[in-house]
Design an enzyme around this catalytic site. Sequence first.
Site, PDB file in Angstrom:
ATOM      1  N   SER A  65      -2.884  -3.656   1.112  1.00  0.00           N
ATOM      2  CA  SER A  65      -1.685  -4.488   1.273  1.00  0.00           C
ATOM      3  C   SER A  65      -2.110  -5.873   1.737  1.00  0.00           C
ATOM      4  O   SER A  65      -2.823  -5.999   2.746  1.00  0.00           O
ATOM      5  CB  SER A  65      -0.805  -3.891   2.383  1.00  0.00           C
ATOM      6  OG  SER A  65       0.335  -3.279   1.876  1.00  0.00           O
ATOM      7  N   ALA A  66      -1.623  -6.916   1.059  1.00  0.00           N
ATOM      8  CA  ALA A  66      -2.089  -8.279   1.355  1.00  0.00           C
ATOM      9  C   ALA A  66      -1.759  -8.734   2.775  1.00  0.00           C
ATOM     10  O   ALA A  66      -2.529  -9.469   3.392  1.00  0.00           O
ATOM     11  CB  ALA A  66      -1.475  -9.262   0.351  1.00  0.00           C
TER      12      ALA A  66
ATOM     13  N   CYS B 289       5.175   1.824  12.297  1.00  0.00           N
ATOM     14  CA  CYS B 289       6.021   2.726  11.509  1.00  0.00           C
ATOM     15  C   CYS B 289       6.269   4.028  12.237  1.00  0.00           C
ATOM     16  O   CYS B 289       7.189   4.765  11.914  1.00  0.00           O
ATOM     17  CB  CYS B 289       5.369   3.040  10.183  1.00  0.00           C
ATOM     18  SG  CYS B 289       4.923   1.568   9.309  1.00  0.00           S
TER      19      CYS B 289
ATOM     20  N   GLN C 145      -6.472  -0.704   6.471  1.00  0.00           N
ATOM     21  CA  GLN C 145      -7.026  -1.245   7.717  1.00  0.00           C
ATOM     22  C   GLN C 145      -8.502  -1.595   7.588  1.00  0.00           C
ATOM     23  O   GLN C 145      -9.127  -1.994   8.571  1.00  0.00           O
ATOM     24  CB  GLN C 145      -6.810  -0.250   8.868  1.00  0.00           C
ATOM     25  CG  GLN C 145      -5.351   0.003   9.200  1.00  0.00           C
ATOM     26  CD  GLN C 145      -4.638  -1.218   9.801  1.00  0.00           C
ATOM     27  OE1 GLN C 145      -5.279  -2.171  10.268  1.00  0.00           O
ATOM     28  NE2 GLN C 145      -3.310  -1.213   9.761  1.00  0.00           N
TER      29      GLN C 145
ATOM     30  N   ASN D 107      -5.080   3.175  11.557  1.00  0.00           N
ATOM     31  CA  ASN D 107      -4.305   2.022  12.014  1.00  0.00           C
ATOM     32  C   ASN D 107      -4.046   2.030  13.516  1.00  0.00           C
ATOM     33  O   ASN D 107      -3.925   0.984  14.135  1.00  0.00           O
ATOM     34  CB  ASN D 107      -2.970   1.954  11.258  1.00  0.00           C
ATOM     35  CG  ASN D 107      -2.307   3.290  11.094  1.00  0.00           C
ATOM     36  OD1 ASN D 107      -2.900   4.230  10.568  1.00  0.00           O
ATOM     37  ND2 ASN D 107      -1.084   3.399  11.556  1.00  0.00           N
TER      38      ASN D 107
ATOM     39  N   THR E  15       8.469  -7.133 -13.032  1.00  0.00           N
ATOM     40  CA  THR E  15       7.858  -8.471 -13.095  1.00  0.00           C
ATOM     41  C   THR E  15       6.891  -8.667 -11.929  1.00  0.00           C
ATOM     42  O   THR E  15       7.238  -8.378 -10.783  1.00  0.00           O
ATOM     43  CB  THR E  15       8.968  -9.546 -13.055  1.00  0.00           C
ATOM     44  OG1 THR E  15       9.873  -9.258 -14.128  1.00  0.00           O
ATOM     45  CG2 THR E  15       8.406 -10.942 -13.204  1.00  0.00           C
TER      46      THR E  15
ATOM     47  N   ALA F 149       0.822  -1.213   0.000  1.00  0.00           N
ATOM     48  CA  ALA F 149       0.000   0.000   0.000  1.00  0.00           C
ATOM     49  C   ALA F 149       0.856   1.264   0.000  1.00  0.00           C
ATOM     50  O   ALA F 149       0.440   2.296  -0.525  1.00  0.00           O
ATOM     51  CB  ALA F 149      -0.931   0.002   1.201  1.00  0.00           C
ATOM     52  N   THR F 150       2.029   1.189   0.578  1.00  0.00           N
ATOM     53  CA  THR F 150       2.928   2.355   0.535  1.00  0.00           C
ATOM     54  C   THR F 150       3.173   2.730  -0.920  1.00  0.00           C
ATOM     55  O   THR F 150       3.135   3.903  -1.294  1.00  0.00           O
ATOM     56  CB  THR F 150       4.269   2.022   1.239  1.00  0.00           C
ATOM     57  OG1 THR F 150       3.988   1.753   2.621  1.00  0.00           O
ATOM     58  CG2 THR F 150       5.260   3.151   1.123  1.00  0.00           C
TER      59      THR F 150
END
Length: 388
Positions: free
Chosen positions: A203-204, A328, A183, A155, A241, A72-73
């Site tokens: 984000s997974a 973070c 989130q 978050n 890739t 996600a960043t």
Amino acid sequence: MEGIYLDNNATTLVDHLVKEAMDPFFTQMYGNPNSLHTFGTEVHPFMRLAMDRLYQGINAGDEDDIIVNSCATEGNNTVLKGIYFDVIRNSNKRQIITTQVEHPCVMNTCKFLETLGAEVIYLPVNRDGIVDVEILKSHLDPDKTALVSIMWANNETGLILPIKELAEFTKEKGVLFHTDAVQAIGKLKVDVKDVPADFLAFSAHKFHGPKGVGGLYIRKGLKITPLLHGGEQMSGKRAGTVNVAGLIGMGLAMELASQNLEYETKEVRRLRDKLEDAILAIPETEVIGKREIRTPNTILVSIRGVEGEAMIWDLNKNGIAASTGSACASESLEANPTFVAMDMNKELAHTGIRFSLSRFTTEEEIDYAIKALKDSVERLRVISSTYI
Ligand code: PLP
């Protein structure tokens, strides 16, 4: 009991079904999907299935885009920097409206764009810890605003922003709307037909998928300058890739997240509430934000007389992983803006401890955590009163 993991807003366990689904793509079907031979082409149907699962997970339409990226960043950087290149740099719309409570990947990107000439408005949260539509109304100017970027859920606090109203108002004014939904996925219904966001990042690893893979939703008809230039992967929208195993894992993780949403909103919430009630039974504790407007898995608590970090260390010694807030931002000693908005006193504002559960959290773990937490508070209060 083995370690108890209550830091699921930082990252989550990879569901074993996801891990199993990814396995063949490391040592058997490891071809580059851009290659013309069988090793390359045999992965295509699996990638398509994973993409379908992503589209279904957020109810995207066939003509919308989902760009598979690293996290996600990256997705948030792509949108903010793309808007800088595509709009801000060459028009009178030089403004981005965001909030004071965004994740550092939005906040610091906005700060960087300010050094390039973008004007950024950081909306404060109200006393409930969320951003009012009214405050957005008072700042948004269709002649000046290029983008509104507001997170779906926070978050640190778990507070859910009124994202539908914020997005609808922004779209009514003809301005682009971006949301960081990291989130929200797996904890709340995320439906891009219901919430008219133009861009949405996820984000997974926050919903039991692997790390190092994420997605950026882009509404149909919109184009954005890529962050990464190079090959023609992702139809030229994101060079590099594709992380095939990651995509396969993320697709299944998204499907499982949708299937488990009811469990999350009922059972995970029940366990969260049980932990929260036990915390609130300890004198002089305060949980940030009303329960009803928080993600079902999150508690951010302040405990008078207990230093956040001391508590994290003490809990860790007893096998419990919690956090002082955002992993973070853990280096930062600045008070959380939500605490400030809620007028919490300075002492409490530095003692936030976040517990975040997942669908893998058990009742037994919560019972153990409650006991460990009570013991820890007692111990730390004794220590802090000895040194006063
Ligand atoms: N946005 C929010 C709200 C987050 O909680 C996080 C991670 O904690 C991110 C963005 C960044 O996610 P990632 O590190 O996977 O890029």
